[in-house]
Design an enzyme around this catalytic site. Structure first.
Site, PDB file in Angstrom:
ATOM      1  N   ASP A   1      -3.844  -3.416  -7.534  1.00 55.70           N
ATOM      2  CA  ASP A   1      -2.416  -3.730  -7.670  1.00 55.70           C
ATOM      3  C   ASP A   1      -1.972  -3.654  -9.129  1.00 55.70           C
ATOM      4  O   ASP A   1      -0.867  -3.177  -9.434  1.00 55.70           O
ATOM      5  CB  ASP A   1      -2.120  -5.126  -7.122  1.00 55.70           C
ATOM      6  CG  ASP A   1      -2.038  -5.177  -5.608  1.00 55.70           C
ATOM      7  OD1 ASP A   1      -1.930  -4.111  -4.971  1.00 55.70           O
ATOM      8  OD2 ASP A   1      -2.084  -6.293  -5.056  1.00 55.70           O
TER       9      ASP A   1
ATOM     10  N   HIS B   1       2.203  -9.435  -8.622  1.00 59.76           N
ATOM     11  CA  HIS B   1       3.197  -8.406  -8.913  1.00 59.76           C
ATOM     12  C   HIS B   1       4.258  -8.884  -9.903  1.00 59.76           C
ATOM     13  O   HIS B   1       4.679  -8.126 -10.775  1.00 59.76           O
ATOM     14  CB  HIS B   1       3.863  -7.947  -7.620  1.00 59.76           C
ATOM     15  CG  HIS B   1       2.900  -7.399  -6.617  1.00 59.76           C
ATOM     16  ND1 HIS B   1       2.119  -6.289  -6.856  1.00 59.76           N
ATOM     17  CD2 HIS B   1       2.571  -7.811  -5.367  1.00 59.76           C
ATOM     18  CE1 HIS B   1       1.369  -6.035  -5.807  1.00 59.76           C
ATOM     19  NE2 HIS B   1       1.623  -6.949  -4.882  1.00 59.76           N
TER      20      HIS B   1
ATOM     21  N   HIS C   1      -9.067  -5.491  -5.107  1.00 59.73           N
ATOM     22  CA  HIS C   1      -7.726  -5.120  -4.649  1.00 59.73           C
ATOM     23  C   HIS C   1      -6.662  -5.624  -5.623  1.00 59.73           C
ATOM     24  O   HIS C   1      -5.676  -4.918  -5.881  1.00 59.73           O
ATOM     25  CB  HIS C   1      -7.424  -5.654  -3.251  1.00 59.73           C
ATOM     26  CG  HIS C   1      -6.055  -5.218  -2.800  1.00 59.73           C
ATOM     27  ND1 HIS C   1      -5.807  -3.960  -2.307  1.00 59.73           N
ATOM     28  CD2 HIS C   1      -4.856  -5.854  -2.851  1.00 59.73           C
ATOM     29  CE1 HIS C   1      -4.512  -3.844  -2.058  1.00 59.73           C
ATOM     30  NE2 HIS C   1      -3.917  -4.972  -2.373  1.00 59.73           N
TER      31      HIS C   1
ATOM     32  N   HIS D   1       0.337   0.671  -4.032  1.00 59.15           N
ATOM     33  CA  HIS D   1      -0.906   1.354  -3.657  1.00 59.15           C
ATOM     34  C   HIS D   1      -0.816   2.854  -3.892  1.00 59.15           C
ATOM     35  O   HIS D   1      -1.760   3.464  -4.405  1.00 59.15           O
ATOM     36  CB  HIS D   1      -1.258   1.060  -2.200  1.00 59.15           C
ATOM     37  CG  HIS D   1      -1.426  -0.387  -1.904  1.00 59.15           C
ATOM     38  ND1 HIS D   1      -1.443  -0.894  -0.616  1.00 59.15           N
ATOM     39  CD2 HIS D   1      -1.583  -1.451  -2.733  1.00 59.15           C
ATOM     40  CE1 HIS D   1      -1.598  -2.217  -0.674  1.00 59.15           C
ATOM     41  NE2 HIS D   1      -1.671  -2.578  -1.940  1.00 59.15           N
TER      42      HIS D   1
END
Length: 315
Positions: free
Chosen positions: A250, A273, A246, A87
């Site tokens: 990321d 991720h 969101h 973030h």
């Protein structure tokens, strides 16, 4: 702003002054203080564990864990770990910051409200300084793709200089379902379209996460919690497609670990991720798939201890 300039005219930027905050780590549950400091041109983004006096460059090849966050570790010093970097990395990238030192007195970046907006606020308060050096840009020249069952991410050459992204997600919880977003990521569109989108989880997974030592600091103050068709947060959502936004936030943070801005088109479906990091590793493994435009990345920069002289004094 540099996001609208030809890639060969981008300039490096750092913070005008130091600024900090205190919060809790989402997964560790520990109180941690963060101070973002100005840095000289060519430093890149460097995290420093002040409790260990060890620094870690914000680079894709320092990623050691991608379970529900992106975590970095210092080369040769596995005890020096920084979790949940995505973030703040997204906020720095979205602001055009190329050089900064981020001091932390614990193992995780504070989660704050679960989005990049508080970090963007801190950057705005500190202000920016344009440095007398060109900012490096990585221009993607050919398609790079990585897959994991029905999930995939890929980078393609950009139709126009800059970074454009298309992302889709699918979740069984009906409050999320299938969502998609397409965005040309500039400082303005990041601020207006991504920065305030919060991290999220499913209510039924919370006990399992905590049993695994994760989400120890999670709460309705720093994450959206979904239970089937319900959003449990009293204030509801900030926008109907906050979930996919969101996830794209990321992506921006994870890909900022390339060490320079990407001029590319990103396409992803159900990315996370791990896939984001694998995509950067695949890109840099194929030297014919990219080229540098202006500047240099600090690929051989500080990896363990950061000399005191490298850290600017507090303003």
């Amino acid at each position: 702003m540099d996001g609208f300039l030809p890639i060969e005219r981008r300039r490096r930027r750092t913070l005008r002054t130091a600024i900090g905050c205190v919060g809790v780590g989402l997964h560790s549950g520990r109180r941690v203080a963060l101070t973002m400091r100005p840095a000289a041109a060519g430093t890149g983004i460097v995290f420093r564990r002040t409790d260990l006096d060890i620094a870690i460059p914000a680079r894709f090849d320092r990623v050691v864990d991608t379970r529900l966050c992106t975590a970095l570790v210092a080369e040769g010093a596995p005890q020096a770990r920084i979790g949940t970097v995505e973030h703040v990395m997204a906020a720095l990238a979205g602001s055009g910051v190329t050089d900064a030192i981020l001091d932390l007195d614990g193992p995780e970046v504070p989660i704050l409200d679960g989005s990049a907006a508080p970090f963007l606020f801190l950057i705005d308060c500190a202000g920016l300084t344009v440095l007398d050096a060109p900012a490096p840009v990585i221009e993607v020249l050919s398609r790079i793709r990585v897959e994991d069952r029905d999930a995939f991410v890929e980078l393609q050459p950009a139709s126009l200089p800059g970074f454009e992204a298309t992302l889709g997600i699918e979740f069984p919880a009906t409050a999320i379902g299938s969502q998609s977003v397409n965005l040309r990521v500039t400082p303005g569109s990041f601020r207006e379209g991504l920065a305030d989108a919060r991290t999220f989880t499913l209510a039924e997974e919370i006990a399992r996460l905590r049993a695994a030592g994760l989400a120890q600091g999670g709460s309705l103050d720093n994450a959206i919690v979904v239970d089937g068709p319900l959003v449990l947060n009293p204030g509801g959502l900030r926008r109907p497609d906050e979930f996919v936004r969101h996830k794209l936030l990321d992506v921006v943070g994870d890909l900022a670990l390339a060490g320079a801005a990407l001029s590319a088109r990103f396409i992803g479906h159900r990315s996370g991720h791990a896939l984001n990091n694998r995509l950067l590793r695949a890109l840099f493994a194929d030297r014919s798939a990219w080229r540098m435009v202006d500047g240099e990345m600090p690929m051989d920069g500080v990896t363990t201890r950061l000399p005191a002289a490298a850290a600017p004094a507090m303003a």
